[in-house]
Scaffold this motif. Structure first.
Motif, PDB file in Angstrom:
ATOM      1  N   VAL A 189       0.854  -1.192   0.000  1.00 42.33           N
ATOM      2  CA  VAL A 189       0.000   0.000   0.000  1.00 42.33           C
ATOM      3  C   VAL A 189       0.886   1.237   0.000  1.00 42.33           C
ATOM      4  CG1 VAL A 189      -1.858   1.204   1.213  1.00 42.33           C
ATOM      5  CG2 VAL A 189      -1.690  -1.288   1.371  1.00 42.33           C
ATOM      6  N   GLY A 190       0.603   2.192  -0.891  1.00 45.71           N
ATOM      7  CA  GLY A 190       1.331   3.451  -0.929  1.00 45.71           C
ATOM      8  C   GLY A 190       0.377   4.632  -0.833  1.00 45.71           C
ATOM      9  N   GLY A 191       0.862   5.756  -0.353  1.00 48.57           N
ATOM     10  CA  GLY A 191       0.010   6.937  -0.260  1.00 48.57           C
ATOM     11  C   GLY A 191       0.666   8.054   0.513  1.00 48.57           C
ATOM     12  N   GLU A 192      -0.188   8.791   1.241  1.00 49.22           N
ATOM     13  CA  GLU A 192       0.275   9.930   2.041  1.00 49.22           C
ATOM     14  C   GLU A 192       0.140   9.677   3.549  1.00 49.22           C
ATOM     15  OE1 GLU A 192       1.787  12.546   1.086  1.00 49.22           O
ATOM     16  OE2 GLU A 192       1.237  12.998  -0.988  1.00 49.22           O
ATOM     17  N   PHE A 193      -0.255   8.472   3.937  1.00 48.63           N
ATOM     18  CA  PHE A 193      -0.530   8.148   5.337  1.00 48.63           C
ATOM     19  C   PHE A 193       0.757   8.083   6.175  1.00 48.63           C
ATOM     20  CE2 PHE A 193      -0.479   4.347   2.661  1.00 48.63           C
ATOM     21  CZ  PHE A 193       0.551   3.616   3.217  1.00 48.63           C
ATOM     22  N   THR A 194       0.570   8.197   7.480  1.00 51.17           N
ATOM     23  CA  THR A 194       1.675   7.980   8.424  1.00 51.17           C
ATOM     24  C   THR A 194       1.374   6.844   9.395  1.00 51.17           C
ATOM     25  OG1 THR A 194       0.806   9.760   9.812  1.00 51.17           O
ATOM     26  CG2 THR A 194       2.585  10.329   8.287  1.00 51.17           C
ATOM     27  N   THR A 195       0.144   6.336   9.373  1.00 51.21           N
ATOM     28  CA  THR A 195      -0.148   5.079  10.060  1.00 51.21           C
ATOM     29  C   THR A 195      -1.020   4.223   9.146  1.00 51.21           C
ATOM     30  OG1 THR A 195      -2.179   5.747  11.232  1.00 51.21           O
ATOM     31  CG2 THR A 195      -0.090   6.209  12.333  1.00 51.21           C
ATOM     32  N   LEU A 196      -0.815   2.912   9.266  1.00 44.14           N
ATOM     33  CA  LEU A 196      -1.567   1.925   8.495  1.00 44.14           C
ATOM     34  C   LEU A 196      -1.771   0.716   9.398  1.00 44.14           C
ATOM     35  CD1 LEU A 196      -2.657   1.060   5.610  1.00 44.14           C
ATOM     36  CD2 LEU A 196      -0.422  -0.013   5.281  1.00 44.14           C
ATOM     37  N   GLY A 197      -2.982   0.218   9.456  1.00 41.69           N
ATOM     38  CA  GLY A 197      -3.238  -0.943  10.295  1.00 41.69           C
ATOM     39  C   GLY A 197      -2.954  -0.708  11.756  1.00 41.69           C
ATOM     40  N   GLY A 198      -3.092   0.567  12.175  1.00 43.27           N
ATOM     41  CA  GLY A 198      -2.936   0.900  13.582  1.00 43.27           C
ATOM     42  C   GLY A 198      -1.512   1.109  14.047  1.00 43.27           C
ATOM     43  N   ALA A 199      -0.549   1.082  13.130  1.00 48.82           N
ATOM     44  CA  ALA A 199       0.857   1.282  13.510  1.00 48.82           C
ATOM     45  C   ALA A 199       1.498   2.294  12.564  1.00 48.82           C
ATOM     46  CB  ALA A 199       1.613  -0.040  13.465  1.00 48.82           C
ATOM     47  N   ALA A 200       2.591   2.875  13.009  1.00 44.61           N
ATOM     48  CA  ALA A 200       3.288   3.882  12.210  1.00 44.61           C
ATOM     49  C   ALA A 200       3.839   3.258  10.934  1.00 44.61           C
ATOM     50  CB  ALA A 200       4.423   4.490  13.023  1.00 44.61           C
ATOM     51  N   ARG A 201       3.449   3.849   9.808  1.00 45.48           N
ATOM     52  CA  ARG A 201       3.992   3.468   8.507  1.00 45.48           C
ATOM     53  C   ARG A 201       4.011   4.719   7.644  1.00 45.48           C
ATOM     54  NH1 ARG A 201       5.138  -0.365  10.849  1.00 45.48           N
ATOM     55  NH2 ARG A 201       5.197  -2.556  10.208  1.00 45.48           N
ATOM     56  N   ASN A 202       5.202   5.152   7.277  1.00 46.06           N
ATOM     57  CA  ASN A 202       5.342   6.395   6.527  1.00 46.06           C
ATOM     58  C   ASN A 202       5.211   6.155   5.027  1.00 46.06           C
ATOM     59  OD1 ASN A 202       5.684   8.343   8.616  1.00 46.06           O
ATOM     60  ND2 ASN A 202       7.716   7.470   9.000  1.00 46.06           N
ATOM     61  N   ARG A 203       3.969   6.355   4.542  1.00 46.71           N
ATOM     62  CA  ARG A 203       3.608   6.383   3.125  1.00 46.71           C
ATOM     63  C   ARG A 203       3.698   5.053   2.396  1.00 46.71           C
ATOM     64  NH1 ARG A 203       6.335  10.944   5.532  1.00 46.71           N
ATOM     65  NH2 ARG A 203       4.863  12.647   5.355  1.00 46.71           N
TER      66      ARG A 203
END
Length: 445
Positions: A324-338
């Motif tokens: 998954v790519g995008g502009e998010f800073t969390t994914l699935g409840g944990a920190a994930r930068n983009r």
């Protein structure tokens, strides 16, 4: 559980991730607006190993956004976006890299505006969509086609009066086109249309949308999933996501609805559809920027990872995991930068077989792996250099090639490769492959 975060995959980017393409070897090419990836300097383009670590050998660098990446059968990577240099050399919005990331010096068609979508056809020609008005030194209004060597295909010139965002090549070679246009091929077509393989308009296909169509995905049954920012399609209410029958009429049974734009779609081999975009609800339930639909369009209740900002790109790997790519800073409840990866609790099943007489090869595919729009079969005696056997024909549950006479009394490797659209607007292209070793005894008497 399905859709939970893959804790082992966390490269991180400091800017938006838009383009995603998986190579046949499982490496992941990444494009966007970032300047660091995996903790190292990478200017708008980089490559990850299958485990999410940075590929240290690949660092071409672009001076502007990368929106589309198409992996060719030979491993070369076509790059589209909004840049004027790539690999340290002048390249206007479109270029090609060798498999090692060096610039392909022989490929330089040039576009004078954004390139958002790339689609490599079975014959190696490359359909290009975007906001340009010239391509390959000639007038091409938002859509054009290149020969495999990068020269302009002079026979293909439908022309659109506004931006082209989405391209989907069907198994029959026809090309579905989405965007902001209201005319294509000189005829009225509201934001979605279909071209014949020669670039002429398909007069039978005219569904029409009242807002932008930015992503298209062709299913195994030929139906076309459509995403964008429309509220009507085919004359009926459809909120940002819909499905068309193969003839372009609206699929009346499919109406999940989203409350904001849909910009990414990924169809799995089991028919489920992963959806990404700007939305906060999908199928009448809360789904923050990402969700999944069952084949009938009902919401998949088991899949709800959630992101904190827009999901721009999706790619389903061979093993069913979803990058998954995008502009998010969390994914699935944990920190994930983009960028992040989601797990699957459904197996991605595939089985490559050759019959006992050596006349037929079959590749069955099911479960959570990616659906593909075309398949090729090849053979090799050394497992390194492959020669084509032919193109697969779709059968129930997979693909098949008949009429073969596979070599006897020799060790053979059979390779099947499937091609699927990925990333932002499905404007990128990925490859999934399977290899099988076979040996046929010599016939006596």
């Amino acid at each position: 559980p399905d859709g939970t975060l893959d804790a082992t995959f966390d490269p991180g980017a400091d800017g938006g991730v838009y383009a995603l393409a998986v190579q046949a070897d499982g490496k992941i090419v990444v494009g966007g607006w970032f300047t660091t990836l995996g903790g190292q300097t990478r200017s708008r383009i980089g490559r990850l190993n299958a485990d999410g670590t940075l590929d240290a050998t690949f660092d071409p660098g672009a001076n502007g956004g990368v929106y589309a990446l198409a992996v060719q059968a030979d491993g070369k990577i076509v790059v589209g976006g909004w840049f004027t240099t790539l690999g340290g050399q002048p390249r206007n919005c479109i270029a090609r890299l060798n498999p090692d990331g060096t610039l392909d010096a022989d490929f330089n068609p040039e576009a004078n505006g954004w390139v958002y979508a790339l689609a490599v056809q079975a014959d190696g020609k490359i359909v290009v969509g975007g906001d340009f008005t010239t391509l390959g030194g000639q007038t091409r209004n938002r859509i054009g086609r290149l020969n495999p060597d990068g020269t302009l295909d002079a026979t293909f010139n439908p022309g659109a009066n506004d931006g082209v965002r989405a391209l989907a090549v069907q198994a029959d070679g026809k090309i579905v086109v989405g965007g902001a246009f209201t005319t294509l091929g000189g005829q009225p077509r509201n934001r979605i249309a279909r071209l014949n393989p020669d670039g002429t308009l398909d007069a039978t296909f005219n569904s029409g949308a009242n807002g932008g169509v930015v992503v298209l995905a062709v299913q195994a049954d030929g139906k076309i999933v459509v995403g964008g920012d429309f509220t009507t399609l085919g004359g009926q209410a459809r909120s940002r996501i819909a499905r068309l029958n193969p003839d372009g009429t609206l699929d009346a049974t499919f109406d999940p609805g989203a409350d904001w734009a849909v910009v990414a779609l990924a169809v799995q081999a089991d028919g489920k559809i992963v959806v990404g975009g700007y939305f906060g609800t999908l199928g009448g339930q809360t789904r923050n920027y990402i969700g999944r639909l069952n084949p009938d369009g009902a919401l998949d209740a088991a899949f709800n990872p959630g992101a904190t900002n827009t999901v721009y790109g999706l790619v389903v790997q061979a093993d069913g995991k979803i990058v998954v790519g995008g502009e998010f800073t969390t994914l699935g409840g944990a920190a994930r930068n983009r960028i992040g990866r989601l797990s699957s609790d459904t197996a991605a099943l595939q089985n490559l077989t050759a019959n006992t007489s050596g006349t037929t090869v079959t590749w069955t595919r099911s479960g959570a792996g990616p659906e593909v729009w075309r398949v090729t079969f090849e053979s090799s005696t050394d497992g390194a250099s492959y020669a084509p056997l032919g193109a697969g024909t779709r059968i129930a549950g997979g693909w098949e090639l008949t009429g073969l006479a596979l070599t006897r009394a020799q060790n053979l490797f059979i390779r099947a490769r499937g091609y699927h659209a990925t990333g932002l607007f499905n404007g990128s292209g990925s490859i999934v492959e399977s290899v099988r070793n076979v040996f046929y005894r010599e016939r006596w008497g």
